[in-house]
Design a protein around this motif. Structure first.
Motif, PDB file in Angstrom:
ATOM      1  N   LYS A  58       0.807  -1.218   0.000  1.00  0.00           N
ATOM      2  CA  LYS A  58       0.000   0.000   0.000  1.00  0.00           C
ATOM      3  C   LYS A  58       0.843   1.273   0.000  1.00  0.00           C
ATOM      4  O   LYS A  58       0.297   2.375  -0.074  1.00  0.00           O
ATOM      5  CB  LYS A  58      -0.915   0.006   1.223  1.00  0.00           C
ATOM      6  N   MET A  59       2.160   1.122   0.082  1.00  0.00           N
ATOM      7  CA  MET A  59       3.043   2.292   0.150  1.00  0.00           C
ATOM      8  C   MET A  59       3.084   3.016  -1.188  1.00  0.00           C
ATOM      9  O   MET A  59       2.894   2.406  -2.257  1.00  0.00           O
ATOM     10  CB  MET A  59       4.448   1.852   0.550  1.00  0.00           C
ATOM     11  N   PRO A  60       3.349   4.333  -1.170  1.00  0.00           N
ATOM     12  CA  PRO A  60       3.366   5.121  -2.419  1.00  0.00           C
ATOM     13  C   PRO A  60       4.362   4.577  -3.431  1.00  0.00           C
ATOM     14  O   PRO A  60       5.494   4.222  -3.079  1.00  0.00           O
ATOM     15  CB  PRO A  60       3.786   6.516  -1.934  1.00  0.00           C
ATOM     16  N   GLY A  61       3.933   4.514  -4.675  1.00  0.00           N
ATOM     17  CA  GLY A  61       4.822   4.188  -5.783  1.00  0.00           C
ATOM     18  C   GLY A  61       5.139   2.728  -5.973  1.00  0.00           C
ATOM     19  O   GLY A  61       5.843   2.360  -6.922  1.00  0.00           O
ATOM     20  N   VAL A  62       4.636   1.850  -5.112  1.00  0.00           N
ATOM     21  CA  VAL A  62       4.972   0.427  -5.207  1.00  0.00           C
ATOM     22  C   VAL A  62       4.232  -0.200  -6.386  1.00  0.00           C
ATOM     23  O   VAL A  62       3.004  -0.069  -6.514  1.00  0.00           O
ATOM     24  CB  VAL A  62       4.642  -0.310  -3.902  1.00  0.00           C
ATOM     25  N   ALA A  71      12.713 -10.757  -0.367  1.00  0.00           N
ATOM     26  CA  ALA A  71      11.762 -10.166  -1.309  1.00  0.00           C
ATOM     27  C   ALA A  71      12.414  -8.982  -2.008  1.00  0.00           C
ATOM     28  O   ALA A  71      13.430  -8.449  -1.541  1.00  0.00           O
ATOM     29  CB  ALA A  71      10.483  -9.731  -0.592  1.00  0.00           C
ATOM     30  N   ILE A  72      11.804  -8.588  -3.127  1.00  0.00           N
ATOM     31  CA  ILE A  72      12.274  -7.433  -3.900  1.00  0.00           C
ATOM     32  C   ILE A  72      11.097  -6.480  -4.066  1.00  0.00           C
ATOM     33  O   ILE A  72      10.073  -6.852  -4.656  1.00  0.00           O
ATOM     34  CB  ILE A  72      12.795  -7.849  -5.292  1.00  0.00           C
ATOM     35  N   VAL A  73      11.244  -5.269  -3.558  1.00  0.00           N
ATOM     36  CA  VAL A  73      10.216  -4.258  -3.754  1.00  0.00           C
ATOM     37  C   VAL A  73      10.553  -3.480  -5.025  1.00  0.00           C
ATOM     38  O   VAL A  73      11.651  -2.929  -5.156  1.00  0.00           O
ATOM     39  CB  VAL A  73      10.141  -3.290  -2.558  1.00  0.00           C
ATOM     40  N   CYS A  74       9.609  -3.438  -5.947  1.00  0.00           N
ATOM     41  CA  CYS A  74       9.787  -2.717  -7.206  1.00  0.00           C
ATOM     42  C   CYS A  74       8.852  -1.512  -7.194  1.00  0.00           C
ATOM     43  O   CYS A  74       7.634  -1.672  -7.065  1.00  0.00           O
ATOM     44  CB  CYS A  74       9.477  -3.617  -8.395  1.00  0.00           C
ATOM     45  N   ALA A  75       9.417  -0.320  -7.322  1.00  0.00           N
ATOM     46  CA  ALA A  75       8.632   0.900  -7.194  1.00  0.00           C
ATOM     47  C   ALA A  75       9.083   1.930  -8.212  1.00  0.00           C
ATOM     48  O   ALA A  75      10.048   1.723  -8.956  1.00  0.00           O
ATOM     49  CB  ALA A  75       8.747   1.456  -5.774  1.00  0.00           C
ATOM     50  N   ASP A  76       8.369   3.083  -8.204  1.00  0.00           N
ATOM     51  CA  ASP A  76       8.654   4.118  -9.203  1.00  0.00           C
ATOM     52  C   ASP A  76       9.873   4.946  -8.870  1.00  0.00           C
ATOM     53  O   ASP A  76      10.339   5.734  -9.694  1.00  0.00           O
ATOM     54  CB  ASP A  76       7.434   5.026  -9.391  1.00  0.00           C
ATOM     55  N   ALA A  86      11.521   2.667   1.267  1.00  0.00           N
ATOM     56  CA  ALA A  86      10.519   2.900   2.308  1.00  0.00           C
ATOM     57  C   ALA A  86       9.559   1.719   2.425  1.00  0.00           C
ATOM     58  O   ALA A  86       9.192   1.294   3.533  1.00  0.00           O
ATOM     59  CB  ALA A  86       9.755   4.189   2.015  1.00  0.00           C
ATOM     60  N   ALA A  87       9.158   1.166   1.293  1.00  0.00           N
ATOM     61  CA  ALA A  87       8.235   0.035   1.312  1.00  0.00           C
ATOM     62  C   ALA A  87       8.919  -1.228   1.820  1.00  0.00           C
ATOM     63  O   ALA A  87       8.300  -2.034   2.532  1.00  0.00           O
ATOM     64  CB  ALA A  87       7.660  -0.193  -0.081  1.00  0.00           C
ATOM     65  N   ALA A  88      10.185  -1.419   1.474  1.00  0.00           N
ATOM     66  CA  ALA A  88      10.916  -2.610   1.920  1.00  0.00           C
ATOM     67  C   ALA A  88      10.967  -2.683   3.440  1.00  0.00           C
ATOM     68  O   ALA A  88      10.935  -3.772   4.035  1.00  0.00           O
ATOM     69  CB  ALA A  88      12.324  -2.616   1.334  1.00  0.00           C
ATOM     70  N   GLU A  89      11.034  -1.524   4.073  1.00  0.00           N
ATOM     71  CA  GLU A  89      11.077  -1.489   5.540  1.00  0.00           C
ATOM     72  C   GLU A  89       9.757  -1.929   6.172  1.00  0.00           C
ATOM     73  O   GLU A  89       9.713  -2.248   7.367  1.00  0.00           O
ATOM     74  CB  GLU A  89      11.444  -0.080   6.003  1.00  0.00           C
ATOM     75  N   LYS A  90       8.688  -1.955   5.383  1.00  0.00           N
ATOM     76  CA  LYS A  90       7.365  -2.331   5.905  1.00  0.00           C
ATOM     77  C   LYS A  90       7.052  -3.815   5.724  1.00  0.00           C
ATOM     78  O   LYS A  90       6.028  -4.294   6.221  1.00  0.00           O
ATOM     79  CB  LYS A  90       6.281  -1.497   5.219  1.00  0.00           C
ATOM     80  N   VAL A  91       7.875  -4.535   5.007  1.00  0.00           N
ATOM     81  CA  VAL A  91       7.662  -5.975   4.843  1.00  0.00           C
ATOM     82  C   VAL A  91       8.039  -6.675   6.152  1.00  0.00           C
ATOM     83  O   VAL A  91       9.119  -6.461   6.693  1.00  0.00           O
ATOM     84  CB  VAL A  91       8.481  -6.537   3.677  1.00  0.00           C
TER      85      VAL A  91
END
Length: 541
Positions: free
Chosen positions: A232-236, A283-288, A295-300
């Motif tokens: 749900k994080m921005p740009g993910v 995991a790999i977070v792919c974002a814009d 920022a999103a990786a820290e939420k996993v």
């Protein structure tokens, strides 16, 4: 956001920037001046140096909020061009001071700052200047760099003709044995050669930026991966886990010896059942943007059952140590050496002199100036194309293709212009990660390690514990040798048996020893995995 008016290479720039952005970010990402390289990102290596109002400045730690209005910045692009090289750049080429070349722009800018203030430095002053301004080079040993500065200074003082810095083709046209410049030299000394992070800045806008979700423990069972908040994080765009990988999700050791007790399929692309070392990718977070991906990786959230961590070979060899890879013993390969007659009778003789000692060679990081970097995309023929710092593209293709679930003819690996790797890129690092992300998202994906990741999540020189006994005549003639060596190769077996073989080949090498007996072993631990390093087994032996 703030507005800044300043001069770059004599051109006035009036731009809007984030006050927390670094000067290197603005130069590279907003102004396209990629000659300024970012290595450590912490102000320690000098590859990002520019002249700021005449002073050598490390731009990777210089915030834009500090930049004075009207400041004058000179980058490598402002010192010389491929068509009009500065004497420093010509001297760098002449003396072979640009080897991998990643650190070269920072050195040349720093040298320009020195000669602007001290036109006749001594060799000691040149070295002291580079130390003061944190310029680090892992390739040259610094002698060619100092030679280049001294010759450029002579030219600038009028004591040497600039043409003496230029290569002249021998009359017979033979390059062999000459000082013919390396083909990439001009690009390296002018900052116009694009390394991995430079190429990423020139990728299409739809390119996704990746950040890894990594383990912060060294050994654990994975009970669950919760990415719901991160999604749900921005740009993910997508969070890639082992479930998205269509192949075996393993990197094969490929050349595993027949007597190895493992099968070589022990290194996950993305961890699915276990964590084997600190930094393992889950995991790999792919974002814009890179910022949004981090920022999103820290939420996993990872649900882990922490297990005993064996951080050295002796720990992993204890009787009560559990198998790090269930079904494969922690001591998974043994190598013996047998030469000449039995050594025991030689050592028992009363007329020989015997000596014995223990030796330890520790784990060693490669310390490249350019951290690991790569990107992947699907080309117009439907092939997965992976760009990286690989020094073995054909080897790495064969090691990662089955894990990704890609037929070899549908996979292309390309080596970017790359900073020195000193052996660590003999093992694949992020190739399979960016490949998996590109396949799962259907978009180009890039991944750039920061220096902490470079240190924690790339292979290192494997430690050796070695015992050596020697027997000789009283006048020093060696008669026999007995050896025992243990190799801590970390959690992944690729090339571990080959490295252990090097102990048999190299311990005592160079001496005429008629009788040798010895045994070595490869041990699985939870420390950082072992990779090739300069000498490959010789320094440890």
């Amino acid at each position: 956001m703030i507005q800044k008016v300043f001069f770059v290479n004599g051109i006035e720039r009036n731009i809007i920037v984030d006050e927390e952005s670094t000067l290197s970010d603005v130069l590279r990402e907003q102004l396209g001046l990629t000659g300024t390289k970012v290595g450590c990102g912490q102000g320690h290596c000098g590859s990002c140096n520019v002249l700021l109002d005449g002073k050598v400045t490390r731009t990777c730690v210089y915030k834009m909020s500090r930049l004075p209005e009207g400041a004058k910045v000179v980058t490598i692009e402002g010192i010389g061009t491929p068509e009009k090289l500065h004497p420093l750049q010509k001297a760098w080429i002449k003396h072979g001071a640009a080897q991998c070349g990643f650190c070269t722009p920072g050195f040349i800018v720093s040298a320009k700052g020195l000669l602007d203030t001290n036109p006749k430095p001594t060799r000691e002053e040149v070295r002291d200047w580079f130390q003061l301004n944190r310029n680090a080079c892992r390739c040259t040993g610094y002698i060619p760099i100092v030679d280049a500065v001294m010759d450029a200074a002579k030219v600038l003082r009028g004591e040497m003709n600039e043409k003496e810095l230029e290569f002249k083709m021998p009359a017979d046209g033979r390059i062999w044995g000459s000082k013919y410049p390396r083909p990439t030299a001009v690009g390296k000394v002018t900052g116009t050669l694009d390394y991995g992070a430079d190429l990423i800045l020139k990728m299409p806008k739809k390119t996704l930026h990746a950040a890894l979700v990594q383990a912060t423990v060294s050994h654990a069972n994975i009970k669950g991966i919760d990415a719901s908040e991160a999604e749900k994080m921005p740009g993910v765009y997508k969070i890639v886990t082992h479930k998205d990988i269509k192949g075996k999700n393993r990197i094969t050791g490929l050349i595993t010896f027949p007597t190895n007790k493992g099968d070589g399929w022990d290194r996950p692309i993305l961890c699915d059942e276990k964590i084997f070392q600190y930094g393992d990718a889950v995991a790999i977070v792919c974002a814009d943007s890179y910022k949004n991906a981090v920022a999103a990786a820290e939420k996993v959230k990872l649900d882990l059952e922490v297990l005993p961590a064996y951080m050295s070979a002796p720990e992993a060899m204890t009787d009560d140590a559990i198998e790090i890879h269930p079904g494969t013993p922690n001591v998974y390969f043994t190598q013996k050496i047998r030469k000449g007659e039995e050594t025991a009778p030689i050592f028992s003789r009363s007329d020989v002199v015997t000596v014995e000692d223990d030796f330890y060679v520790g784990r060693q990081p490669h310390m490249p100036v350019e951290p690991d970097v790569g990107f992947a995309y699907t080309d117009h023929e439907g092939r997965l194309v992976i760009h990286s710092k690989s020094i073995g593209v054909h080897l790495h293709l064969a090691m990662i293709a089955p894990g990704l679930g890609v037929e070899p003819e549908k996979l292309v690996l390309v080596t970017n212009p790359a900073g020195g790797t000193y052996g660590y890129k003999f093992s694949p690092t992020l190739e399979a990660l960016v490949g998996a992300a590109a396949l799962a998202t259907g978009r180009p994906v890039n991944l750039v390690y920061d220096y902490r990741q470079q240190q924690a999540y790339t292979g290192k020189r494997s430690p050796f514990w070695t015992n050596v006994r020697l027997a000789s005549t009283k006048d020093g003639k060696l008669l026999g040798m007995e050896t025992d060596w243990t190799v801590d190769h970390g959690p992944y077996s690729e090339f571990g048996d080959l490295l252990t073989l090097r102990g048999a080949q190299y311990i005592g090498a160079g001496y005429d020893i008629a009788s040798i007996r010895g045994e070595g072993r490869t041990v699985c631990t939870n420390h950082c995995w072992g990779a090739a390093f300069r000498g490959y087994g010789a320094p440890e032996s």
